[in-house]
Design an enzyme around this catalytic site. Structure first.
Site, PDB file in Angstrom:
ATOM      1  N   ASN A  17     -16.516  77.663  40.117  1.00 37.39           N
ATOM      2  CA  ASN A  17     -17.745  77.438  39.339  1.00 37.39           C
ATOM      3  C   ASN A  17     -17.905  75.927  39.152  1.00 37.39           C
ATOM      4  O   ASN A  17     -17.131  75.307  38.415  1.00 37.39           O
ATOM      5  CB  ASN A  17     -17.608  78.167  37.992  1.00 37.39           C
ATOM      6  CG  ASN A  17     -18.779  77.923  37.058  1.00 37.39           C
ATOM      7  OD1 ASN A  17     -19.599  77.036  37.280  1.00 37.39           O
ATOM      8  ND2 ASN A  17     -18.860  78.700  35.996  1.00 37.39           N
ATOM      9  N   CYS A  46     -24.476  75.167  32.834  1.00 35.57           N
ATOM     10  CA  CYS A  46     -24.591  75.673  34.209  1.00 35.57           C
ATOM     11  C   CYS A  46     -26.036  75.940  34.613  1.00 35.57           C
ATOM     12  O   CYS A  46     -26.340  76.050  35.799  1.00 35.57           O
ATOM     13  CB  CYS A  46     -23.756  76.938  34.381  1.00 35.57           C
ATOM     14  SG  CYS A  46     -22.007  76.661  34.117  1.00 35.57           S
ATOM     15  N   HIS A  74     -26.207  80.769  40.584  1.00 36.12           N
ATOM     16  CA  HIS A  74     -25.057  80.067  40.012  1.00 36.12           C
ATOM     17  C   HIS A  74     -23.787  80.862  40.293  1.00 36.12           C
ATOM     18  O   HIS A  74     -23.726  82.069  40.051  1.00 36.12           O
ATOM     19  CB  HIS A  74     -25.262  79.906  38.503  1.00 36.12           C
ATOM     20  CG  HIS A  74     -24.054  79.355  37.813  1.00 36.12           C
ATOM     21  ND1 HIS A  74     -23.417  78.214  38.249  1.00 36.12           N
ATOM     22  CD2 HIS A  74     -23.347  79.800  36.741  1.00 36.12           C
ATOM     23  CE1 HIS A  74     -22.384  77.983  37.464  1.00 36.12           C
ATOM     24  NE2 HIS A  74     -22.315  78.922  36.544  1.00 36.12           N
TER      25      HIS A  74
HETATM   26  N1  ACO Z   1      -4.023  84.846  34.897  1.00 34.14           N
HETATM   27  C1  ACO Z   1      -3.436  85.950  34.429  1.00 34.14           C
HETATM   28  N2  ACO Z   1      -3.843  86.589  33.308  1.00 34.14           N
HETATM   29  C2  ACO Z   1      -4.895  86.067  32.653  1.00 34.14           C
HETATM   30  C3  ACO Z   1      -5.573  84.921  33.092  1.00 34.14           C
HETATM   31  C4  ACO Z   1      -5.088  84.297  34.252  1.00 34.14           C
HETATM   32  N3  ACO Z   1      -5.661  83.176  34.758  1.00 34.14           N
HETATM   33  N4  ACO Z   1      -6.581  84.663  32.236  1.00 34.14           N
HETATM   34  C5  ACO Z   1      -6.551  85.624  31.290  1.00 34.14           C
HETATM   35  N5  ACO Z   1      -5.519  86.484  31.538  1.00 34.14           N
HETATM   36  C6  ACO Z   1      -5.122  87.659  30.780  1.00 34.14           C
HETATM   37  C7  ACO Z   1      -5.576  87.581  29.343  1.00 34.14           C
HETATM   38  O1  ACO Z   1      -4.623  86.876  28.566  1.00 34.14           O
HETATM   39  C8  ACO Z   1      -5.660  89.050  28.960  1.00 34.14           C
HETATM   40  O2  ACO Z   1      -4.361  89.514  28.658  1.00 34.14           O
HETATM   41  P1  ACO Z   1      -4.148  90.558  27.436  1.00 34.14           P
HETATM   42  O3  ACO Z   1      -4.944  91.776  27.821  1.00 34.14           O
HETATM   43  O4  ACO Z   1      -2.662  90.755  27.434  1.00 34.14           O
HETATM   44  O5  ACO Z   1      -4.686  89.860  26.227  1.00 34.14           O
HETATM   45  C9  ACO Z   1      -6.097  89.730  30.248  1.00 34.14           C
HETATM   46  O6  ACO Z   1      -5.785  88.794  31.323  1.00 34.14           O
HETATM   47  C10 ACO Z   1      -7.591  90.027  30.282  1.00 34.14           C
HETATM   48  O7  ACO Z   1      -8.294  88.880  29.834  1.00 34.14           O
HETATM   49  P2  ACO Z   1      -9.871  88.819  29.837  1.00 34.14           P
HETATM   50  O8  ACO Z   1     -10.315  87.475  29.328  1.00 34.14           O
HETATM   51  O9  ACO Z   1     -10.408  90.032  29.186  1.00 34.14           O
HETATM   52  O10 ACO Z   1     -10.155  88.906  31.414  1.00 34.14           O
HETATM   53  P3  ACO Z   1     -11.503  89.198  32.131  1.00 34.14           P
HETATM   54  O11 ACO Z   1     -11.354  90.362  33.016  1.00 34.14           O
HETATM   55  O12 ACO Z   1     -12.673  89.177  31.185  1.00 34.14           O
HETATM   56  O13 ACO Z   1     -11.651  87.934  33.080  1.00 34.14           O
HETATM   57  C11 ACO Z   1     -12.866  85.868  33.143  1.00 34.14           C
HETATM   58  C12 ACO Z   1     -11.715  86.629  32.511  1.00 34.14           C
HETATM   59  C13 ACO Z   1     -12.584  85.725  34.631  1.00 34.14           C
HETATM   60  C14 ACO Z   1     -12.944  84.494  32.503  1.00 34.14           C
HETATM   61  C15 ACO Z   1     -14.187  86.645  32.937  1.00 34.14           C
HETATM   62  O14 ACO Z   1     -14.297  87.043  31.589  1.00 34.14           O
HETATM   63  C16 ACO Z   1     -15.418  85.857  33.305  1.00 34.14           C
HETATM   64  O15 ACO Z   1     -15.615  85.499  34.450  1.00 34.14           O
HETATM   65  N6  ACO Z   1     -16.296  85.605  32.338  1.00 34.14           N
HETATM   66  C17 ACO Z   1     -17.538  84.862  32.614  1.00 34.14           C
HETATM   67  C18 ACO Z   1     -17.279  83.408  32.541  1.00 34.14           C
HETATM   68  C19 ACO Z   1     -18.489  82.628  33.032  1.00 34.14           C
HETATM   69  O16 ACO Z   1     -19.184  83.071  33.909  1.00 34.14           O
HETATM   70  N7  ACO Z   1     -18.741  81.453  32.486  1.00 34.14           N
HETATM   71  C20 ACO Z   1     -19.887  80.730  33.018  1.00 34.14           C
HETATM   72  C21 ACO Z   1     -20.459  79.815  32.145  1.00 34.14           C
HETATM   73  S1  ACO Z   1     -19.549  78.335  32.094  1.00 34.14           S
HETATM   74  C22 ACO Z   1     -20.626  77.083  31.567  1.00 34.14           C
HETATM   75  O17 ACO Z   1     -21.776  77.250  31.339  1.00 34.14           O
HETATM   76  C23 ACO Z   1     -20.015  75.729  31.386  1.00 34.14           C
END
Ligand code: ACO
Length: 340
Positions: A297, A124, A267
């Protein structure tokens, strides 16, 4: 053509054109609920994303064709012919082939027959890395007109089942391009920049090609090969901290305050990450552009796509101070502060 030495007179760099291309198909959060266990409310609350675009190979929406369409738009905007390009740089991690470089396919599609062409891969952050490299090559005097593209089709590397719901909801496909040109005004162009990496954290975001690529062999699953693996929570924490530190250190290096910057082109990884950076620097909403709600994204296309939308809306004028910032797989991060 062999390039000559640095010119005696200092020169600046202008962004003289921009263009972008989005695939036709819109994938809404409602569509995703039919493919995996998720909800519109969860996705909007955690990410700010409502819909994203997904490329279709059947419709001919390959990486090089999306990138070529974006480049044609940028060349038209700059009133420049493909043969005026001295160099073409493509930032991407999803080129259709390992060889040739994607930039060569794009150059062939647009009929740019006399330019050098190569790819930059920094996930990214790739476009901001490529922009900094291209700027220095133009300012150094060896190249006059350079096309810089950010394009990715990450949808082909995500798993649209409940097992992949932590990543599939985030990504959309897109391409966007800028045209850089040398100018006699040395005040135009980069004011400060940074390109950094934290390679010890590479396993927080990776796309495995084989069982040997898993740092923890117990995590290996044949269904994960070719699919993005991400430690979302770790990346989120890293991003919130890094975004703010990167903006702060780039401003300090340039000797300017956050309030002096007219536009932050960041980004689009997660609306909550962008909001944290906006609040840390006390920025008004209209200074930190957000389009993640419409496109998700889009990896290397994210930053130039935002810039193209801002430019077409008349928000980028002569003298505007613009901060480009990105972070991503590697882990990598980069900034680029420009006087337009
Ligand atoms: N729908 C419903 N529930 C979900 C989903 C979904 N799509 N995805 C995950 N959950 C659940 C998980 O299973 C978990 O359940 P559990 O507590 O029973 O285990 C719960 O929701 C919380 O999961 P987390 O992964 O902790 O959720 P979080 O609040 O961290 O959000 C997210 C996830 C949106 C991916 C966030 O962590 C994020 O944005 N991270 C940054 C990612 C990023 O910016 N990447 C960029 C680089 S990409 C590149 O360079 C190619």
């Amino acid at each position: 053509m062999t390039r000559g030495p640095t010119p005696a007179r200092p020169r600046g760099v202008r962004i003289v054109g921009s263009g972008s291309c989005l695939p036709q198909r819109v994938l809404t959060n409602a569509d995703l609920t039919t493919m995996m266990d998720t909800s519109d409310e969860w996705i909007v609350q955690r990410t700010g994303i409502h819909e994203r675009r997904i490329a279709s190979a059947e419709r001919g929406e390959t990486l090089s064709r999306l990138a070529a369409a974006a480049l044609r738009g940028a060349l038209a905007d700059a009133r420049t012919s493909p043969d005026d390009l001295d160099l073409l740089v493509l930032a991407s991690i999803t080129q259709e082939m390992m060889c040739p470089p994607g930039a060569c396919l794009v150059a062939s599609l647009v009929g740019a027959s006399r330019c050098g062409a190569f790819d930059v891969g920094a996930a990214c952050s790739g476009f901001v890395y490529a922009l900094n490299i291209a700027h220095e090559l133009v300012r150094g005097g060896s190249y006059g007109t350079v096309g810089v593209i950010g394009a990715d089709i990450l949808s082909k590397h995500v798993d649209y089942s409940t097992a992949g719901r932590g990543t599939a909801i985030l990504f959309g496909d897109a391409a966007a391009a800028l045209i850089l040109r040398a100018t006699d005004d040395p005040a135009r162009g980069l004011v400060a920049h940074a390109m950094r990496a934290q390679p010890g954290s590479w396993a927080d975001i990776f796309i495995p090609n084989s069982p040997a690529d898993f740092p923890d062999p117990s995590q290996y699953d044949p269904a994960k090969i070719g699919r993005l693996q991400m430690n979302g929570r770790a990346v989120f924490r890293f991003a919130v901290e890094t975004f703010s530190d990167l903006i702060g250190s780039t401003l300090a290096h340039a000797g300017v305050e956050a309030a002096d910057v007219d536009l932050f082109v960041c980004h689009q990884s997660n609306a909550r990450i962008l909001e944290a950076a906006r609040q840390r620097f006390g920025l008004p909403r209209d200074k930190l552009y957000v389009n993640i709600n419409r496109v998700g994204n889009t990896v290397a296309a994210s930053v130039p796509l935002c810039f193209d939308e801002l430019r077409r809306a008349g928000r980028v004028r002569e003298g505007t101070l613009v901060m480009f910032v990105a972070f991503g797989g590697g882990l990598t991060w980069a900034s680029s502060l420009w006087r337009m």
